[in-house]
Structure formats: C-alpha cells, structure tokens
Design an enzyme around this catalytic site. Structure first.
Site, PDB file in Angstrom:
ATOM      1  N   HIS A 218     -25.298  63.096 -19.153  1.00  0.00           N
ATOM      2  CA  HIS A 218     -24.508  63.673 -18.058  1.00  0.00           C
ATOM      3  C   HIS A 218     -23.041  63.271 -18.154  1.00  0.00           C
ATOM      4  CE1 HIS A 218     -28.182  65.028 -15.946  1.00  0.00           C
ATOM      5  NE2 HIS A 218     -28.687  64.060 -16.690  1.00  0.00           N
TER       6      HIS A 218
ATOM      7  N   LYS B 127      -7.359  36.940 -33.596  1.00  0.00           N
ATOM      8  CA  LYS B 127      -7.412  35.523 -33.236  1.00  0.00           C
ATOM      9  C   LYS B 127      -6.081  34.850 -33.568  1.00  0.00           C
ATOM     10  CE  LYS B 127     -12.356  34.983 -34.085  1.00  0.00           C
ATOM     11  NZ  LYS B 127     -13.381  34.366 -34.922  1.00  0.00           N
TER      12      LYS B 127
ATOM     13  N   GLU C  39     -19.679  44.925 -38.253  1.00  0.00           N
ATOM     14  CA  GLU C  39     -19.053  43.822 -38.988  1.00  0.00           C
ATOM     15  C   GLU C  39     -19.466  43.819 -40.455  1.00  0.00           C
ATOM     16  OE1 GLU C  39     -19.694  39.961 -37.162  1.00  0.00           O
ATOM     17  OE2 GLU C  39     -17.862  40.180 -36.002  1.00  0.00           O
TER      18      GLU C  39
END
Ligand SMILES: O=P(O)(O)OC[C@H]1O[C@H](O)[C@H](O)[C@@H](O)[C@@H]1O
Length: 432
Positions: free
Chosen positions: A303, A417, A282
C-alpha cells in the site's frame, strides 16, 4: 525434518537457463575456493564449519549465563550494532509473540544508534528496574555501543552498586584485543569470545547471536541444529541450494537487475531481512559493484512501495521469504449483514487470504517486469531459522566469489567514522 527450498521458475522469463548456467559454473568455482580456503579474504572463513564445531559444553555455558541473568533481572539490554545485534534481533523478533513487547519482554536493544532521545527513554525505562547488560562488540571499539554501554554501566552501578553491576554485565568480544576486552578483564565481567576468523555479519551462530537468544527464552539448540543440518546438506549435492540462489541473482545482476528486494508476508521476518541486508550489502557492495539489498514488509508495503515495484524503473527483482505453515489458525467469520461484503471469505483461513495475496502479488509483479525468487520456509521455528542463516551465509560467500570481490571485508565503513571522529575532535584525527 523438512528443508528450506528455492523456487526460481519466475525468473525464467527474464533470464534463460543458459545464462544461469554460466553463473552456475562460476558458483561451482567460488564454492570450491571457499571450501579450499583459497578465496579472497580467506582469513574469515570460520563461519563455514562453525555450526558443526559448537559443543554441548559451550551451549551449556551460554545457557547457564543466560539463566543466571534471567533469574537476577527483569530486563537485559543487548548493546551492539551491525553484526553484533542483527542476528539476535532477527531470531528474537521472529520467535516472539507480536505483543510480547507490551506485556514486558526480557530483552531490549541499545547501542545500534546514537539517538539521545532513545538513550534517555531507555534510561527512564530502566530506572527502578532490575536490569543486566550484554555488551557485544567484536572490535571492542565501536562508538555507538561504547556510548550506550558507558551510560548504562553508570546507571547500573548507581542503581545496584559496583559488585552487583559487575555480576550483571556480560561481554562478548575478541579474545585478546580491543577496549571492551581490556575493560572486561579489569572489571572481571564474564566474557564470551567472537572467533578471530568470523566476521561480525557472519557471527549469528557464535555467542553474539546465541546468548541473547537464550536470554530471550528461545531454543538455541534447535537454531544450531538447523545450521548444522544445512551445513551437512551443503557438503553434498545440497550446496546446489545456495549455489543456485547465488547464480540466479548474479544472472539477473548481469542483465541490469541491480536491486534485490527481500519480501516477507509476515512482519516477524522484518529483522531477518535487516540481517540479510547487512550480510549482502557489506559483503558485495564494493569496487563499484554489487546488488543493492533492500527489503519490504507485505502486504503492509504493497500500500506504499507496491506502486514503485509494479511500475517504477525496471532494475529490481524480488526474493520472497515464504512461510508454508502458520503457527496458529484463524478463520474469517461470517456476518449476517455482510455490509463489508466479506462473506465470500467467510470460513477461509486468514492465512489463505495472505497466501493468495502472496501469489497475486507474485503474478502481478512478474507481469510488471519484476523477476521473482521464492525461498520457501516450512515453518517459522528456530530450527528453520538456523537453516536459513546458513543457506544465506553460504550463498553470500559464493555470490561474492562470482562477483570477484573480497566478500569478507568492509573497508568502506571507515569513511564516515573518520569524518565523525575528526568532527568530534578525537585525538589523532585532527589532520584527517
Ligand atoms: O562488533 P563491532 O566490532 O562493534 O562491529 C559492529 C559493526 O560495525 C562495523 O562498523 C562494521 O561495519 C560491521 O560489520 C560490524 O558488524
């Protein structure tokens, strides 16, 4: 007390000291801008001296509130998202026993997603339990924690009645504004304040991080002391530690290493990396710039992701969180039949196997074209986590300054948003 250290010797075959020196000069300027309060986003520099200003009285009040909740409840739900949960989660995961979750932990988290199944299962888990809620939101208007809080508050009132529910809810929010502030004042919840000049991702050393950590039973004074010591250290030559990390990663970025993978060899550090990802993602990811912060847990991910890191596109570097000393000691046993051919390890500490995996991985990845930085942590304790948080926060401020962005805003988070509000029919968002 010892201190966390930095080893960047394994980047020097990818970037020269002279290239790092160029970034170091920028780092010195960025650090000065931070300390002088002349950088971009200077309204949000409260974190710089925050550890030093935490008083004993504040810590006493946090402890008193946490102890009251611990006495009155079996479980406390920490409701928050992003900076309003990751710091606490990082400390609690790092300090908890690996199987505490199975023997009944005091703290669970909610409000960091909007999964109906998660919330349903949480409500089922809390049914017939004595629980409390610690709701955290700086803005006091974030959808995810607000939805979770509404559900949990209703459940608490239903299970315990309004009076007990009010006693078991603590809110951490802005001093004056936001829906959570209004609601807390109206309902009479105990509240703690997130200072105006401290952004969410820099708030781990405010009540946002401190209260949940005490509720979970960990040593918050040691955490703060670690940060205070790192702050004191960074006032002198010690600023080198953060400045060097910032300079090295920017020197790598300039050469096309645009992804930084934070690596741990102890699963307890998983959420420290999650906290770090928010801090750097951010802070730096804007104006089409910034290093992409990623993380892996080794040896587990060797792995799976190990293949890509060893041989995939060469645009990534690693920063390993390397813990010097384990808490416990365990040796590989000898076996009379040795069918698994492991007797060559018999008598060796498990940590020696882990350390050799770490060294072997470092050498392999450097050979494969992945620059490697190590952040060396003496032991996994609250004290060193405090040091680590402050080290990373300061380095992030410096690094954002080198990059030339406003480290302390996050305008890009609003886009999803706005769409979500429009799609859900929130009043005022129709035209968008
Ligand atoms: O504490 P809050 O105001 O609820 O914010 C919680 C989080 O969500 C926001 O959307 C931001 O992107 C984060 O920086 C913040 O930490």
């Amino acid at each position: 007390m010892d201190r966390i250290k930095l080893d960047y010797s394994k980047v020097l075959s990818f970037v020269g000291e002279e290239e790092i020196a160029v970034q170091r000069e920028k780092a010195t300027k960025a650090l000065k801008d931070l300390e002088d309060g002349t950088c971009k986003g200077s309204d949000f520099l409260g974190w710089l001296d925050l550890p030093v200003h935490i008083t004993d009285d504040e810590l006493d009040r946090i402890s008193a509130c946490a102890n009251k909740l611990r006495e009155q409840t079996d479980v406390v739900v920490i409701v928050g998202i992003g900076g309003s949960y990751l710091g606490a989660k990082a400390v609690i995961e790092a300090m908890s026993g690996s199987f505490d979750a199975y023997s009944g932990t005091k703290v669970v988290f909610a409000g960091n997603n909007v999964s109906e199944d998660y919330l349903y299962e949480l409500q089922a888990f809390l049914k017939d339990k004595k629980f409390g809620i610690c709701v955290i939101s700086k803005s006091g208007t974030t959808t995810e924690p607000a939805v979770a809080f509404r559900l949990l508050k209703d459940q608490l009132i239903e299970q315990e009645g309004i009076t007990v529910a009010r006693e078991r809810i603590v809110a951490i929010t802005d001093e004056k504004k936001g829906a959570l502030r209004t609601m807390s004042d109206r309902e009479g919840y105990e509240t703690f304040i997130i200072p105006d000049n401290v952004g969410g991702r820099y708030s781990v050393l405010t009540p946002v991080g401190l209260l949940p950590v005490v509720i979970a039973g960990f040593d918050v004074r040691a955490l703060v002391k670690g940060a205070v010591d790192m702050r004191a250290y960074s006032k002198g030559n010690g600023a080198e530690l953060s400045a060097t990390y910032a300079a090295v990663r920017n020197a790598l970025y300039e050469k096309g290493y645009v992804i930084e993978i934070t690596v741990n060899f102890n699963p307890k550090l998983h959420y420290v990396a999650e906290w770090w990802k928010q801090l750097y993602g951010e802070s730096e990811g804007k104006e089409n710039k910034g290093i992409f912060p990623a993380s892996v847990d080794f040896t587990t991910d060797l792995h799976s992701m190990g293949q890509y890191i060893q041989e995939g596109r060469r645009n990534l570097f690693e920063t390993v969180l390397s813990i010097d000393k384990t808490k416990y000691s365990l040796q590989v046993p000898c076996d009379a039949h040795d069918l698994d051919k492991l007797n060559y390890l018999a008598g060796k500490r498990v940590d020696e196997v882990n350390k050799m995996a770490e060294l072997g991985t470092q050498l392999a990845h450097v050979d494969g074209g992945v620059p490697n930085i190590r952040v060396i942590i003496p032991e996994l304790t609250e004290y060193y986590l405090g040091q680590l948080f402050y080290f990373y926060e300061l380095a992030c401020g410096i690094s954002g300054g080198i990059l030339g962005v406003n480290t302390f805003d996050q305008p890009g988070v609003e886009a999803y948003k706005n769409n979500m509000f429009m799609l859900l029919g929130k009043p005022g968002y129709e035209r968008k």
